[in-house]
Design a protein around this motif. Structure first.
Motif, mmCIF file in Angstrom:
data_model
loop_
_atom_site.group_PDB
_atom_site.id
_atom_site.type_symbol
_atom_site.label_atom_id
_atom_site.label_comp_id
_atom_site.label_asym_id
_atom_site.label_seq_id
_atom_site.Cartn_x
_atom_site.Cartn_y
_atom_site.Cartn_z
ATOM 1 N N VAL A 98 57.245 -14.887 -25.897
ATOM 2 C CA VAL A 98 55.943 -14.277 -26.158
ATOM 3 C C VAL A 98 55.456 -13.568 -24.904
ATOM 4 O O VAL A 98 55.502 -14.119 -23.805
ATOM 5 C CB VAL A 98 54.932 -15.365 -26.577
ATOM 6 N N ALA A 99 54.997 -12.329 -25.073
ATOM 7 C CA ALA A 99 54.478 -11.575 -23.935
ATOM 8 C C ALA A 99 53.080 -12.067 -23.580
ATOM 9 O O ALA A 99 52.208 -12.125 -24.435
ATOM 10 C CB ALA A 99 54.412 -10.090 -24.286
ATOM 11 N N ALA A 100 52.859 -12.479 -22.354
ATOM 12 C CA ALA A 100 51.540 -12.951 -21.924
ATOM 13 C C ALA A 100 51.409 -12.739 -20.423
ATOM 14 O O ALA A 100 51.957 -13.482 -19.615
ATOM 15 C CB ALA A 100 51.357 -14.421 -22.283
ATOM 16 N N GLU A 101 50.689 -11.692 -20.072
ATOM 17 C CA GLU A 101 50.447 -11.356 -18.677
ATOM 18 C C GLU A 101 49.718 -12.494 -17.963
ATOM 19 O O GLU A 101 48.856 -13.137 -18.549
ATOM 20 C CB GLU A 101 49.559 -10.093 -18.662
#
Lengths: 401, 401
Positions: free
Chosen positions: B381-384
């Motif tokens: 999952v993309a999560a900055e």
């Protein structure tokens, strides 16, 4: 759809429903007028919207409409473990598996109807999942602030609703205050744990319990306590039913905390009005991670709720929580998360102390499902493999044991 | 509490409620007498027990009392994806997260009241979880037969309710017949997918839908189809309401299968009365593993239900299921398992074909929650990650996008 918000402590009113906290420092909630309310005024509907007359918005469509209306059942299998007559109010049976949907079902549609801001929240668990689900279902963008290093499973749970997920480095406990500040300065409406519209949604859990028991009331309602938001909502519900003359004696509110994050228990035992915040060094690990708040923003209100209802606050250890979680499953048939299992562990402690007696009716409120946490245990499951050709013989032996 | 069971096809009656199949080969169900029933006869209760008058047992306590009573909501966010006016009947909001609880809530207490046998079931998924939960809550031992090589997550989901888990080697599809045989010869009561008492529980889903729509009826009800048990229950409900004169035109039953296990679709398209069983070599992998039955024991009854209601059967691919699952979450706010997402994918196909029109009301029935399957995806999952000191600046940029 602008609403008036009010301080439970100093009585101050504000005509600004985006405002979360009073000038006196305490959290606000939405005042409704229940003086003419009776159970006959309930709408003929499922879910929490049967109490539309006491809610700040009209029933929305979609997932918000599916919130609440959870079962309240007598669960005699849990009496021995609790030491009381147990009823279970199963909040796991909400659209995203937690009571948070009651709050999101009011707060998110209200925010969407009121402004064009992006919706946000601060949570790495149930509230993030719930807020993201409700926002996306209304076509509204959502930003979720989670702590740095959040597990991939938890990120995946949130990510399915496609919010922007921001992992925040630094002291996560400060993010509540940051969120209020960001909401004021940027086009984002961060619906924190005790946003007034959320609290309105939470009170419906109390309405459902009391309507089911009417004209009686349960002796005790046991809730897990973290931010104090849910306890506040339940207390708001009690106050409204009292003002309506629908109930006389309120149920005693028993809040349960994990021993590793117990600012409310500390304060309650010290006779203090305000929670006793934990310093970062004091916060221990717990399996009940949903309720690990070291400095609950609605903590003082939750403590007032407890005193007002002649209730109590108690803490339990991870070992007690594990045992209670197992009892919920094996004696009750309910799969609850560790934070929810605290309710049974806490009531058991209070029964041992004589604070709750065996003939009293106790409503345990498991606030979230355990299904979101399965597959993370280290222990392998024992399961014999048998070929179906010899199944009957082997089973005969198994059943004869 | 011995009940009469009846064959839908040949009309034969048996005074033996442990009997599952008729001498003619078809599955049995429990005949009730709805001729004087009206909605006014519903009990003032939550859950499926408001239809106690048409159920073969009285309302039990505990987790069985918490079954059913799921929300039915208008979900306009899903209209575009479906090509119709969508209502969602969210069966995930059951105690173990699946419609199976409606069946277990009748079948397990009935078995416990009738005999001293160990309770059993054949399933590696939702039915195993549900049966184990309901059995243990009544203090009854439970044996669950799962296929050899069942994943550790799935075993853990079942194991929390502490049944004996037996992994069966050999042809698992034959285990339905084995189970009937074992039930007859050993002190075990294997409550298979279409045990008559389960079917009685399933009909309450239809009652709830029709009561909500009354005096109208929805145009279409879309269900995932595997063993044919749920479709049978829904059809039993339709027949009873028709006999009671409560509904006139029945909703069209649309059953959806996965393209990799489509014995009902094949039969429906060929105009056959009986399902077209798949040979072991024909069964493909699918993400919708809850509905991968290659030879459904209630398949002929499900096909008759479809024809009787002027409905249809349709199959969908895994790609369509993935897309539909995402739409359920993002446009609806509902986390559903792949087998449940088939309903939206199937209706979309039927709308493309003109079998369902845009102005028709379609009830999608997601039969189980997706929360039991989270954490198994391969994609990260993309999560900055942002430090809270610079959160405001970074957020300003994010929100300006």
């Amino acid at each position: 759809m602008s609403l008036s918000v009010k301080c439970y402590r100093c009585g101050e009113h504000y005509d600004d429903d985006a405002r979360v906290r009073c000038a006196c420092g305490e959290p606000l909630w939405i005042d409704s007028d229940p003086t003419t309310f009776s159970w006959d005024d309930c709408r003929d509907r499922g879910g929490m919207w049967r109490y539309e007359a006491l809610l700040p918005i009209d029933q929305p469509e979609g997932v918000a409409q599916a919130a609440g209306g959870t079962p309240l059942v007598r669960s005699p299998g849990l009496d021995d473990a609790a030491g009381a007559r147990v009823f279970v109010k199963d909040e796991a049976e909400n659209p995203t598996g937690a009571y948070k949907d009651r709050g999101s079902a009011v707060a998110v549609p209200h925010a969407v109807a009121t402004n064009d801001d992006v919706v946000g929240t601060v949570s790495y668990g149930n509230m993030a999942i719930s807020t993201a689900a409700h926002a996306t279902s209304l076509g509204r963008e959502c930003v979720v602030f989670v702590p740095e290093g959040t597990s991939s499973v938890r990120l995946e749970l949130i990510a399915q609703y496609e919010p922007t997920i921001v992992q925040v480095a630094g002291n996560y406990a400060k993010l509540y205050a940051d969120a209020l500040d960001l909401s004021e300065r940027l086009p984002i409406d961060v619906l924190v744990s005790d946003a007034p519209t959320r609290i309105s949604g939470y009170k419906t859990a109390l309405f459902e319990i009391c309507e089911e028991f009417a004209p009686a009331v349960p002796d005790v309602i046991a809730l897990p306590a973290s931010s104090g938001g849910f306890a506040s909502g339940v207390w708001l519900g009690i106050r409204e039913l009292e003002r309506a003359g629908v109930i006389e004696e309120p149920p005693r509110l028993c809040l349960v905390q994990t021993a590793t994050a117990d600012p409310l228990t500390r304060a309650f035992e010290a006779g203090a009005m305000d929670p006793t915040p934990l310093s970062p060094g004091e916060i221990g690990d717990t399996i009940a991670h949903s309720i690990g708040n070291p400095d609950p923003p609605s903590g003082a209100r939750a403590l007032t709720a407890v005193r007002d209802t002649n209730g109590t606050v108690v803490s339990v250890t991870d070992d007690e929580i594990r045992t209670a979680q197992r009892r919920f499953a094996v004696d009750g048939g309910f799969c609850v998360e560790p934070a929810s299992a605290t309710t049974l562990a806490g009531v058991s402690r209070l029964a041992d102390r004589g604070v709750i007696t065996a003939d009293e009716s106790v409503v345990l409120v498991p606030t979230g499902t355990g299904f979101k946490e399965i597959g993370t245990k280290e222990t392998a499951v024992a399961a014999e493999t048998i070929h179906r050709d010899v199944l009957r013989d082997r089973l005969e032996t198994l059943l004869a044991r």
